[in-house]
Design an enzyme around this catalytic site. Sequence first.
Site, PDB file in Angstrom:
ATOM      1  N   TYR A 114       0.857  -1.184   0.000  1.00 50.29           N
ATOM      2  CA  TYR A 114       0.000   0.000   0.000  1.00 50.29           C
ATOM      3  C   TYR A 114       0.889   1.228   0.000  1.00 50.29           C
ATOM      4  O   TYR A 114       1.839   1.315   0.771  1.00 50.29           O
ATOM      5  CB  TYR A 114      -0.914   0.013   1.232  1.00 50.29           C
ATOM      6  CG  TYR A 114      -1.794   1.248   1.304  1.00 50.29           C
ATOM      7  CD1 TYR A 114      -2.867   1.419   0.423  1.00 50.29           C
ATOM      8  CD2 TYR A 114      -1.552   2.244   2.240  1.00 50.29           C
ATOM      9  CE1 TYR A 114      -3.672   2.554   0.480  1.00 50.29           C
ATOM     10  CE2 TYR A 114      -2.362   3.389   2.313  1.00 50.29           C
ATOM     11  CZ  TYR A 114      -3.410   3.531   1.430  1.00 50.29           C
ATOM     12  OH  TYR A 114      -4.208   4.646   1.485  1.00 50.29           O
ATOM     13  N   ASP A 150       9.329   3.314   0.113  1.00 51.94           N
ATOM     14  CA  ASP A 150       8.209   3.889   0.849  1.00 51.94           C
ATOM     15  C   ASP A 150       8.397   3.518   2.314  1.00 51.94           C
ATOM     16  O   ASP A 150       8.067   2.421   2.736  1.00 51.94           O
ATOM     17  CB  ASP A 150       6.888   3.354   0.297  1.00 51.94           C
ATOM     18  CG  ASP A 150       5.680   3.928   1.043  1.00 51.94           C
ATOM     19  OD1 ASP A 150       5.873   4.566   2.099  1.00 51.94           O
ATOM     20  OD2 ASP A 150       4.547   3.724   0.561  1.00 51.94           O
ATOM     21  N   LYS A 208       3.797   9.306   8.834  1.00 50.91           N
ATOM     22  CA  LYS A 208       3.381   8.724  10.119  1.00 50.91           C
ATOM     23  C   LYS A 208       4.242   9.160  11.322  1.00 50.91           C
ATOM     24  O   LYS A 208       4.014  10.220  11.869  1.00 50.91           O
ATOM     25  CB  LYS A 208       3.255   7.214   9.978  1.00 50.91           C
ATOM     26  CG  LYS A 208       2.104   6.867   9.002  1.00 50.91           C
ATOM     27  CD  LYS A 208       1.711   5.418   8.927  1.00 50.91           C
ATOM     28  CE  LYS A 208       0.431   5.283   8.103  1.00 50.91           C
ATOM     29  NZ  LYS A 208       0.537   4.468   6.920  1.00 50.91           N
TER      30      LYS A 208
HETATM   31  C1  LIG Z   1      -0.012   4.945   5.535  1.00 54.90           C
HETATM   32  C2  LIG Z   1       0.836   4.687   4.348  1.00 54.90           C
HETATM   33  C3  LIG Z   1       0.857   5.555   3.239  1.00 54.90           C
HETATM   34  C4  LIG Z   1      -0.100   6.709   3.112  1.00 54.90           C
HETATM   35  O1  LIG Z   1       0.086   7.674   4.092  1.00 54.90           O
HETATM   36  P1  LIG Z   1      -1.140   8.672   4.413  1.00 54.90           P
HETATM   37  O2  LIG Z   1      -0.540   9.622   5.422  1.00 54.90           O
HETATM   38  O3  LIG Z   1      -2.244   7.835   4.960  1.00 54.90           O
HETATM   39  O4  LIG Z   1      -1.507   9.335   3.141  1.00 54.90           O
HETATM   40  C5  LIG Z   1       1.750   5.313   2.230  1.00 54.90           C
HETATM   41  N1  LIG Z   1       2.584   4.272   2.285  1.00 54.90           N
HETATM   42  C6  LIG Z   1       2.600   3.408   3.320  1.00 54.90           C
HETATM   43  C7  LIG Z   1       3.573   2.279   3.338  1.00 54.90           C
HETATM   44  C8  LIG Z   1       1.700   3.577   4.370  1.00 54.90           C
HETATM   45  O5  LIG Z   1       1.669   2.693   5.369  1.00 54.90           O
END
Ligand SMILES: *Cc1c(COP(=O)(O)O)cnc(C)c1O
Length: 418
Positions: free
Chosen positions: A153, A236, A264
Amino acid sequence: MATGIEEPKMITEKNRALLQKAQGVFVGGVNSPIRAFKQVGGYPVPIRKGRGSKMYDYDGKEYIDYVLSYGVHILGHANPEIINGIKKIVDFGLSFGATHDLEIKLAERLRKAIPALEKIRFVSSGTEAVMGAVRLARGITGRDKIIKFEGSYHGHADYLLVKSGGVPKNFIQHTLIAPNADNGYLDKIFERNKSGIAAVLVEPVGGNNGVVLPNEPFLKHLRYITKRYGALLIFDEVITGFRFHFGSAADYFDVKPDILCLGKIIGGGLPIGAYGGGEKIMNHLAPLGNVYQASTFSGNPIVMHTGITTLKRLDLLKGSYRHLNNLVIYLSQALSQEAKRHNIDVSIRHFGTMFSIYFKKSGYFSLFHKTLLKEGIYLAPSEQESNFISFSHDKKDIEKTINAARKVFGILAERGRA
Ligand SMILES: *Cc1c(COP(=O)(O)O)cnc(C)c1O
């Protein structure tokens, strides 16, 4: 139910009233789908307050929280330094749309921990960070295609949500999906697309398909093959940044991506995203380069302040990550043993401060989750989501969780025999 085991009734008076109101104004009562608890059924628990490792619902019930706002609160809820810091900093104003010292300070702290971030761009979410990184990679290479991995994701950009409704087919024609950790498959994609691939996008430790354990040789192969074909490697690290040690997973595994995305944890509880890399790469961004990316709230001073406070604290705690990782090992092993003792087939995957629980038998996770909630243990409401622990969690929380799980495994076993 034929087994005579009652499904736990979570919902109490004030929670119910609040959920009803939420249903009246929000689709499914929520502002993000996972919060509806659709995969476990029953009622989602509305949360009024968070303190340390605990959250409290509107009827005052306490939960040990392993969701932590989906991986945000590595210091636990309402860290006093963060809260007091916000109280002071708001006096200066809330948003300037101009450069200020707090964004510089947070960037410098990030770069000190992750030296590969020679230049950084702050945004307001992980989604934006990944979108910026992918656009940058496409702008630099002049290529369109990107590769991502099954079950990963990367936020809700159209071209990264290949299964969602509302996404035109030709928006995802440049998104290639590869199975995880399959060198041969990847080599074939590159061979077939020769000079068409702008970037490979990867979560170094997967957190969105349960915990997907890292595969170091594969990550190294990604570095090798992207370089060989002139594509960029994007990590990511929206979840993994500062999650396993004071720095990036990239450094942890000794792989050097071209662009690294954060989010995060680094916002300390407020909305944030960031991406960065070597100066030469980042300079392709406007205003110096021709790759456009902008945002009204980027580098918001309050967010920057919570980020700085968080990184300061994590810097001081950096020797304690090992302790935290050990707590998760202890918890995971205890849960595995308890499940085994009750003849329940579970797979518990954990890495560092992340863990996920998967039941072989369908329907078990739902009952497990609901019954644990009743016992005051708040796990992610899906087997696909990772759980987390924070520096606020202590051995007592863990023991309480194990005891509750023992009880719930007992209930599941009884149900299985019936
Ligand atoms: C949560 C998440 C995102 C998206 O971040 P948001 O702040 O919710 O837009 C992207 N990549 C990973 C791996 C994530 O866990």
